[in-house]
Design a protein around this motif. Structure first.
Motif, PDB file in Angstrom:
ATOM      1  N   MET A 268       0.805  -1.226  -0.080  1.00  0.00           N
ATOM      2  CA  MET A 268      -0.100  -0.402  -0.023  1.00  0.00           C
ATOM      3  C   MET A 268       1.055   1.176   0.065  1.00  0.00           C
ATOM      4  N   LEU A 269       0.562   2.003  -0.657  1.00  0.00           N
ATOM      5  CA  LEU A 269       1.001   3.921  -0.518  1.00  0.00           C
ATOM      6  C   LEU A 269       0.202   4.384  -0.379  1.00  0.00           C
TER       7      LEU A 269
ATOM      8  N   TRP B 223      -3.543   0.440  -3.183  1.00  0.00           N
ATOM      9  CA  TRP B 223      -3.125  -0.865  -3.396  1.00  0.00           C
ATOM     10  C   TRP B 223      -1.775  -0.259  -4.576  1.00  0.00           C
ATOM     11  N   VAL B 224      -0.390  -0.400  -4.436  1.00  0.00           N
ATOM     12  CA  VAL B 224      -0.062   0.062  -5.463  1.00  0.00           C
ATOM     13  C   VAL B 224      -0.117  -2.066  -6.510  1.00  0.00           C
TER      14      VAL B 224
ATOM     15  N   LYS C 163       1.422  -1.820   5.183  1.00  0.00           N
ATOM     16  CA  LYS C 163       0.687  -0.580   5.266  1.00  0.00           C
ATOM     17  C   LYS C 163       1.205   0.427   4.652  1.00  0.00           C
ATOM     18  N   ALA C 164       0.463   1.397   4.586  1.00  0.00           N
ATOM     19  CA  ALA C 164       1.280   2.140   3.760  1.00  0.00           C
ATOM     20  C   ALA C 164       2.466   3.032   4.658  1.00  0.00           C
TER      21      ALA C 164
ATOM     22  N   CYS D 293      -2.315   3.674 -11.368  1.00  0.00           N
ATOM     23  CA  CYS D 293      -2.727   2.921 -10.046  1.00  0.00           C
ATOM     24  C   CYS D 293      -2.247   5.091  -9.930  1.00  0.00           C
ATOM     25  N   GLY D 294      -2.796   5.819 -10.807  1.00  0.00           N
ATOM     26  CA  GLY D 294      -2.409   6.833 -10.623  1.00  0.00           C
ATOM     27  C   GLY D 294      -1.352   7.362  -9.462  1.00  0.00           C
ATOM     28  N   ILE D 295      -1.292   7.987  -9.285  1.00  0.00           N
ATOM     29  CA  ILE D 295      -0.067   9.272  -8.203  1.00  0.00           C
ATOM     30  C   ILE D 295       0.541   8.053  -7.829  1.00  0.00           C
ATOM     31  N   PRO D 296       0.528   7.465  -6.676  1.00  0.00           N
ATOM     32  CA  PRO D 296       0.750   6.641  -5.512  1.00  0.00           C
ATOM     33  C   PRO D 296       2.057   5.468  -7.338  1.00  0.00           C
ATOM     34  N   GLY D 297       0.739   5.286  -7.787  1.00  0.00           N
ATOM     35  CA  GLY D 297       1.982   4.135  -9.715  1.00  0.00           C
ATOM     36  C   GLY D 297       3.184   4.621  -9.612  1.00  0.00           C
TER      37      GLY D 297
END
Length: 255
Positions: free
Chosen positions: A115-116, A120-121, A169-170, A223-227
């Motif tokens: 997670m980030l 979920w990445v 966990k992030a 995944c958008g910005i987290p990706g």
């Protein structure tokens, strides 16, 4: 009870520790190997009935893994990081695996959902981690990012819609950067012992490759910005490992 010891390594790990321990209630023993925490980590561990042992803080976890294996009261040991939870499906699978292990099996690799920034990445999935070991047939080398040496068969847990897995966990981005700085220092030591010498081509191409692999080939863009952040983290880690290695070379030559 599952006839195994779940091992958690801690260093100021109060944030998620109670939640992590609660996931492991079916194990015969939960052993917390603490590296001189100064927060509420030890209070939480003892309050939850864990066995607690101590190990000097060395900046990374691998030496403590080897030590903790010798302190467990069961031959099967299951390693869980202090910021990882274990799904019910994975606990059930581990219990079945220990009861009826495949022929020659001495270790189990399990998938991990990372997670980030609240998501979920998926570009990191399944991120297999060797976590269940028969300590009679396994050893864990002490250098950073090492993997256990297994005298036997290593089995992969099934991929069942991300249900049978660890959940990482992030972390905060500050934690990500702090870990990267600390881990790259150790990575440089290992690479220097192996005789690695960076050049300008590798410092340009390798971080770029890590970004492309994470963001494009593994679908981080979905995944958008987290990706995007995850792909940049991969490239950053590689670049600063090589840059620090070059810095050490300059220092050696000047001496």
């Amino acid at each position: 009870m599952i006839p195994a010891t779940a091992i958690i390594h801690t260093r100021n790990s109060e944030r998620y520790l109670a939640e992590v321990i609660d996931c492991l209630g079916d194990f015969d023993e939960v052993l917390v190997c603490d590296m001189e925490s100064s927060d509420r980590t030890l209070d939480i561990a003892r309050g939850k009935g864990c066995t607690v042992v101590s190990f000097p803080p060395v900046g990374y976890v691998e030496p403590a893994r080897s030590f903790a294996m010798t302190q467990a009261r069961n031959d099967w040991v299951f390693f869980v990081d202090s910021d990882e939870t274990v799904t019910t499906a994975l606990v059930e699978y581990v219990a079945h695996f220990i009861q009826t292990p495949p022929e020659g099996a001495a270790a189990l690799r399990v998938p991990r959902r990372n997670m980030l920034l609240g998501r979920w990445v998926r570009s990191t999935w399944p991120d297999f981690q060797t976590r269940l070991l028969d300590r009679r047939k396994c050893a864990w080398p002490s250098f950073i990012h090492s993997r256990p040496v297994v005298d036997g068969v290593t089995v992969d847990a099934p991929l069942s819609g991300a249900g049978t897995c660890l959940v990482h966990k992030a972390p905060s981005l500050s934690e990500v950067m702090e870990r990267a700085d600390r881990y790259t220092d150790r990575e440089v030591e290992r690479r220097r012992r192996a005789g690695h010498r960076p050049g300008i081509a590798s410092m340009i191409l390798k971080p770029g490759w890590y970004f492309i692999r994470s963001y494009i080939l593994r679908g981080g863009f979905r995944c958008g910005i987290p990706g995007l952040v995850e792909a940049c983290n991969k490239a950053y880690y590689k670049f600063y490992t090589l840059a620090k290695l070059y810095e050490k070379d300059i220092s050696d030559r000047s001496e």
